[in-house]
Design a protein around this motif. Structure first.
Motif, short mmCIF file in Angstrom:
data_model
loop_
_atom_site.label_atom_id
_atom_site.label_comp_id
_atom_site.label_asym_id
_atom_site.label_seq_id
_atom_site.Cartn_x
_atom_site.Cartn_y
_atom_site.Cartn_z
N GLU A 1 0.74 -1.08 -0.16
CA GLU A 1 -0.06 0.03 0.10
C GLU A 1 0.77 1.06 -0.09
OE1 GLU A 1 -0.53 -2.60 2.33
OE2 GLU A 1 -2.40 -3.49 1.20
N ARG A 2 2.03 1.11 0.73
CA ARG A 2 2.98 2.50 0.79
C ARG A 2 3.58 2.69 -0.43
NH1 ARG A 2 3.95 6.30 4.54
NH2 ARG A 2 5.81 7.45 3.77
N ASP A 3 3.89 1.50 -1.32
CA ASP A 3 4.31 1.58 -2.66
C ASP A 3 3.36 2.23 -3.49
OD1 ASP A 3 6.68 0.49 -1.57
OD2 ASP A 3 6.29 -1.44 -2.41
N GLU A 4 2.06 1.67 -3.55
CA GLU A 4 0.84 2.35 -4.28
C GLU A 4 0.88 3.94 -3.95
OE1 GLU A 4 -3.76 1.74 -4.85
OE2 GLU A 4 -2.70 0.43 -3.47
N LEU A 5 0.86 4.13 -2.59
CA LEU A 5 0.81 5.36 -2.41
C LEU A 5 1.80 6.26 -3.03
CD1 LEU A 5 -0.70 7.69 -0.62
CD2 LEU A 5 1.03 6.96 1.41
N GLU A 6 2.86 5.83 -2.95
CA GLU A 6 4.03 6.82 -3.52
C GLU A 6 4.08 6.78 -4.96
OE1 GLU A 6 7.90 4.95 -2.15
OE2 GLU A 6 7.45 5.83 -0.19
N ARG A 7 3.32 5.59 -5.86
CA ARG A 7 3.31 5.83 -7.21
C ARG A 7 2.04 6.74 -7.38
NH1 ARG A 7 4.33 0.49 -6.56
NH2 ARG A 7 2.07 -0.28 -6.78
N LEU A 8 0.86 6.96 -6.58
CA LEU A 8 -0.07 7.46 -6.98
C LEU A 8 0.36 8.81 -6.80
CD1 LEU A 8 -2.91 5.63 -5.34
CD2 LEU A 8 -2.76 6.16 -7.83
N ALA A 9 1.09 9.41 -5.80
CA ALA A 9 1.35 10.53 -5.44
C ALA A 9 2.33 11.16 -6.49
CB ALA A 9 2.38 10.52 -4.17
N ASP A 10 3.20 10.55 -7.29
CA ASP A 10 3.95 11.00 -8.35
C ASP A 10 2.92 11.32 -9.48
OD1 ASP A 10 6.32 10.60 -7.09
OD2 ASP A 10 6.76 8.65 -7.87
N LEU A 11 1.87 10.22 -9.75
CA LEU A 11 1.00 10.51 -11.01
C LEU A 11 0.21 11.81 -10.74
CD1 LEU A 11 -0.17 6.79 -11.43
CD2 LEU A 11 1.36 8.19 -13.06
N ILE A 12 -0.20 11.87 -9.56
CA ILE A 12 -1.15 13.18 -9.11
C ILE A 12 -0.33 14.17 -9.39
CG2 ILE A 12 -2.18 14.39 -7.13
CD1 ILE A 12 -3.14 11.22 -6.36
#
Length: 73
Positions: free
Chosen positions: A33-44
């Motif tokens: 979930e933390r990895d997903e959060l970091e990827r989503l933050a970059d995309l956002i």
């Protein structure tokens, strides 16, 4: 529920990404979930910089704002 972050192309994609970030915001380091959060933050950030840019203020407005913050006239 982990999703595979993908490019954010539409406002709906953007809203969904923000909603998912809200769900996993406190994810522990080292978790999927933390990895997903970091990827989503970059995309956002990438989407926002293109579709919702925040331009710097003009110099006079910046000075007036800073003076107001400091209680100066």
């Amino acid at each position: 529920m982990t999703c595979s972050p993908r490019t954010i192309r539409t406002e709906e994609d953007y809203r969904q990404a923000l909603a998912r970030v809200d769900q996993i915001f406190d994810a522990e380091s080292g978790t999927p979930e933390r990895d997903e959060l970091e990827r989503l933050a970059d995309l956002i950030v990438r989407y926002e910089s293109k579709h919702h840019p925040i331009n710097p203020p003009d110099p006079i407005s910046a000075i007036i704002f800073r003076m107001d913050q400091a209680g100066l006239k």
